[in-house]
Design a protein around this motif. Structure first.
Motif, PDB file in Angstrom:
ATOM      1  N   UNK A 259       0.829  -1.206   0.000  1.00 17.54           N
ATOM      2  CA  UNK A 259       0.000   0.000   0.000  1.00 17.54           C
ATOM      3  C   UNK A 259       0.860   1.252   0.000  1.00 17.54           C
ATOM      4  N   UNK A 260       1.882   1.276   0.833  1.00 15.34           N
ATOM      5  CA  UNK A 260       2.724   2.464   0.922  1.00 15.34           C
ATOM      6  C   UNK A 260       3.594   2.637  -0.323  1.00 15.34           C
ATOM      7  N   UNK A 602      -5.193   2.945   1.216  1.00 14.21           N
ATOM      8  CA  UNK A 602      -4.375   3.622   0.215  1.00 14.21           C
ATOM      9  C   UNK A 602      -4.535   5.138   0.312  1.00 14.21           C
ATOM     10  N   UNK A 603      -5.751   5.582   0.528  1.00  9.80           N
ATOM     11  CA  UNK A 603      -5.982   7.020   0.643  1.00  9.80           C
ATOM     12  C   UNK A 603      -5.254   7.580   1.869  1.00  9.80           C
ATOM     13  N   UNK A 604      -5.321   6.848   2.962  1.00  3.01           N
ATOM     14  CA  UNK A 604      -4.622   7.296   4.177  1.00  3.01           C
ATOM     15  C   UNK A 604      -3.117   7.351   3.940  1.00  3.01           C
ATOM     16  N   UNK A 605      -2.603   6.346   3.210  1.00  4.76           N
ATOM     17  CA  UNK A 605      -1.162   6.325   2.931  1.00  4.76           C
ATOM     18  C   UNK A 605      -0.757   7.473   2.015  1.00  4.76           C
ATOM     19  N   UNK A 606      -1.610   7.791   1.035  1.00  7.88           N
ATOM     20  CA  UNK A 606      -1.317   8.922   0.145  1.00  7.88           C
ATOM     21  C   UNK A 606      -1.318  10.226   0.934  1.00  7.88           C
ATOM     22  N   UNK A 607      -2.304  10.393   1.810  1.00  8.14           N
ATOM     23  CA  UNK A 607      -2.369  11.602   2.621  1.00  8.14           C
ATOM     24  C   UNK A 607      -1.138  11.741   3.505  1.00  8.14           C
TER      25      UNK A 607
END
Length: 799
Positions: A259-260, A602-607
């Motif tokens: 994910x990261x 994924x959204x949390x990792x992008x943020x």
């Protein structure tokens, strides 16, 4: 001369003493002879007294000698440096002999101070005490020897466990430690009369610790693939509960790492390092695209399904499980790997140089390569690749009508091969060995979890559900899908209502919630339909879940009638491919499954990645500003400082304005004219209430202050990447800047007042081929900075 003979006067041999007569008076020694009796009695009594005195003295000496001996021995045996005190561990060896010698030496040394009678008496008096000391010493020596042997045994096992953790990345290291551990256990167990079952149990426990140590070290090092490989290769040798816990953790970390990595790639694609801007529209599209799990041609199934697949291939290739088995074609071991493939495959799997006949290496390499094929082509495609080459694996999954040989000749999938069954027969044989759970059977009815979420979530619990590991989430959705299939046609049907998921909040320690592998469902509807609850309890195992009343199950009997029901994911068998692609029982080639857990993560990792990028950008920007500020502060003149700032293309307008103002303050000059502060500028003051500009126009103090405010507002809005300045606003700001320029408060080269930036941008776009050329047109012809040029061009497009 002659002597005459001598005749003695006394006859030879004859003594003739004078005659002695006894007195005739009886009272000469006392009257009646009683004193003789008295004298004899007195002598006897004295003798008795002397004898008793000697006995008393001897007894006292015996007691004294005994006390001295016991006191000395107690100190020698139990003192700070005593034999018994120090006779522990390996020091206990020979303790009995040392204690015996101490007893003998101490007794002999002290006995020398006493007479023979006392020495004799001591022997019998001390005998029992000395025997007790010897028994105690012997017992301690035996106990310590046993403890030492056990400690040495445990230490040897612990050393192997520690070494396994330190050499997790060394080929065959774990196998070597396992073999050494087996030798240690056999030797120790044989000495103690262990049964074979006891030895096997001990070996499994020790192997479990060693594998866990190596896998944990690999996890700590961030090499999750190696950790998974270590666990998979040694699964059959270790405690399954430990395996499930560690493997679940590894898979979760693999998902997180993936994910990261994906998030970092998205940030790279959407981040502009020059402007520090992020394109969230593009990022949202990429996040959505990467929130689908591929199936079929790129099938990904649960670990349990893949494990069953590996086991089935082993049974097909080598039913006897003989690592030394060699086929007629020369293939070796439990997976029948060809010798020509071994060097490259073993290197890929991290077992370079391993013995091809080593069972652990065979299993690791075989599973590694089969796993690659499995992930790429799905189970059937992997089997075709394994049996008939990758070109045929590709043809199988793309639906080609036949196979091809190495010379390009075509032949039927069911053609009997010279070295074994046909490709089709081989695939069917292996697949038939893989257990078919009820999930796959039910999936044949049309369930497809790739297209729909079949449960609902209690408001506020959405994050907990998205925190579930992918396998657990897929099992939840599959169970909810089966539940809908069973009861969805009933009038009062309600879908699954999930009340908790992957979280530690409100759960008992040890719950699978802590591992993101458990969820609770509401009992409101189920309480009204006990037959549905009963159905759930009976069919949870179909998708690898274990149901229980969480409250009663954890000992809280007062909550036995709690308002929810708990399901744990204990790693039970589950093939999520069976629930994808319309429920055909097999994955559809090229199909995808949307995974809300993946999108959320994924959204949390992008943020998080974006925040890190922005922090670094701002820090670098501040560091650069600080460097320029220092250069300005050390400049020799205001003109030099101003030239330094205006010529810097990295600084934005606000930073330039700040630095020029700082330089003007330092050198005591007007920032626009460069003249000493307080001197007359080109503007002319006509009175205390108005100012005359170079153009001859008069401006009131109010007009000047308003103009100053407008320009400050302009700079603030220019620094906001999300703000858009309209064409009307731009003209208003330009008018204000023209006023300040006319009275000498702004330089004539200031871009804000030099022309209508928006109009010039439109003109630049018309006369050039693209935006990059238009920006260069503004920079080279009108002195705009790069930031200003980009701003006006973007404004021209959006106006």
């Amino acid at each position: 001369m002659k002597f005459s003979s001598y005749q003695p006067v006394v006859n030879p041999n004859t003594i003739n003493p004078p005659a002695v007569q006894a007195p005739r008076d009886l009272e000469v020694y006392g009257t009646g002879g009683k004193e003789w009796t008295a004298l004899a009695g007195a002598v006897g009594q004295a003798t008795k007294v002397l004898a008793q005195k000697q006995d008393d003295e001897d007894a006292a000496d015996v007691m004294d000698a005994r006390n001295r001996i016991m006191t000395s021995l107690n100190e020698q045996l139990y003192g700070e440096q005593g034999l018994m005190t120090l006779g522990v561990g390996k020091n206990a060896k020979g303790l009995t002999d040392r204690v015996t010698q101490a007893i003998q030496d101490t007794s002999a040394e002290i006995a020398k101070d006493y007479n023979p009678r006392v020495r004799y008496a001591l022997k019998s008096t001390l005998n029992d005490n000395m025997l007790n000391y010897q028994r105690i010493a012997t017992g301690q020596e035996n106990r310590e020897r046993e403890n030492t042997e056990q400690a040495d045994y445990q230490a040897a096992l612990n050393i192997n466990t520690q070494n396994a953790g330190m050499t997790w990345d060394v080929t065959n290291a774990l196998t070597n430690y396992e073999n050494d551990t087996r030798r240690i256990i056999l030797a120790y167990g044989a000495k103690r009369g262990w049964t074979g079952e006891q030895m096997q149990s001990e070996l499994m426990g020790a192997t479990t610790k060693q594998v866990a140590s190596a896998a944990t070290a690999a996890i700590t090092a961030g090499n999750y693939d190696r950790a998974a490989q270590i666990l998979q290769v040694n699964r059959g040798k270790m405690d399954q509960n430990v395996y499930n816990q560690l493997y679940g953790s590894v898979k979760q970390k693999q998902d997180v790492a993936k994910t990261y990595t994906t998030a970092d790639d998205i940030v790279n694609q959407c981040w502009d390092p020059k402007t520090g801007r992020f394109d969230w529209n593009k990022a949202n599209e990429l996040i959505k695209q990467n929130s689908y799990r591929n199936v079929g041609g790129q099938g990904i199934t649960g670990a349990s399904g893949k494990e069953a697949f590996f086991a089935s291939v082993e049974q097909q290739e080598d039913p006897n499980g003989d690592p030394n088995a060699v086929s007629s074609e020369g293939a070796v071991g439990i997976y029948q790997i060809m010798p020509g493939n071994w060097p490259a495959w073993s290197k890929e799997a991290g077992y370079e140089g391993a013995d091809p006949n080593d069972e652990a290496a065979q299993r690791a390499v075989g599973r590694f390569k089969l796993g690659q094929y499995y992930d790429k082509y799905g189970p059937e495609g992997a089997l075709v690749t394994w049996y008939a080459g990758e070109q045929n694996g590709q043809r199988w999954v793309t639906g080609e009508p036949d196979a091809i040989d190495e010379n390009g000749n075509h032949y039927a999938w069911d053609k009997q091969l010279s070295n074994g069954p046909s490709i089709k027969e081989y695939v069917n044989s292996v697949m038939s060995r893989i257990p078919k759970g009820a999930g796959g059977q039910n999936a044949g009815g049309g369930i497809d979890i790739s297209k729909k979420v079949y449960y609902t979530v209690k408001p506020g619990k959405e994050v907990e559900v998205t925190n579930l590991g992918h396998s657990t989430w897929a099992k939840l959705n599959a169970l909810a899908a089966l539940y809908e299939q069973a009861f969805g046609q009933q009038d009062d049907y309600e879908p699954f209502y999930v009340t908790a998921g992957g979280t530690t909040k409100g759960h008992n320690p040890g719950s699978k919630h802590y591992e993101n592998r458990a969820f609770d469902i509401a009992m409101d509807s189920l309480a009204r339909h006990p037959e549905r609850l009963q159905w759930l309890q009976e069919h949870a195992a179909d998708v690898g879940l274990k149901p229980l009343n969480e409250y009663a199950g954890y000992g809280n009997e007062q909550w036995a009638d709690g308002d929810n029901f708990h399901f744990s994911d204990d790693g039970g068998d589950f093939d999520e491919n069976a629930y994808m692609g319309g429920g055909s029982g097999a994955a559809v080639s090229g199909g995808t499954m949307y995974d809300p857990t993946m999108e959320k993560s994924l959204r949390s990792a992008v943020e998080a990645g974006l925040q890190d990028r922005m922090n670094a950008y701002n820090q670098n920007k501040q560091n650069y500003f600080d460097d320029v500020e220092h250069a300005v502060d050390t400049a020799g003149s205001f003109s030099a400082a101003k030239a330094l700032v205006e010529g810097d293309t990295t600084l934005d307008l606000q930073q330039k304005n700040t630095l020029i103002g700082m330089a003007a303050s330092k050198f005591g000059v007007n920032r626009n004219t460069g003249l000493p502060a307080g001197s007359r500028s080109s503007g002319r003051k006509s009175s205390s209430t108005s100012v005359v500009g170079t153009s001859g126009a008069k401006y009131t103090v109010k007009e000047i202050n308003n103009a100053r405010y407008e320009v400050e507002e302009y700079y603030e809005r220019m620094d906001d990447p999300d703000d858009t300045i309209s064409r009307t606003d731009q003209r208003r700001y330009n008018k204000a800047a023209n006023l300040l320029q006319d009275i000498g408060e702004m330089g004539s080269g200031d871009n804000l007042a030099s022309s209508d930036g928006l109009e010039m941008a439109r003109h630049a776009i018309e006369v050039t081929a693209d935006d990059e050329e238009a920006a260069w047109y503004l920079i080279s012809n009108y002195g705009y900075s790069e930031e200003e040029a980009d701003y006006y061009i973007n404004l021209a497009h959006s106006d």
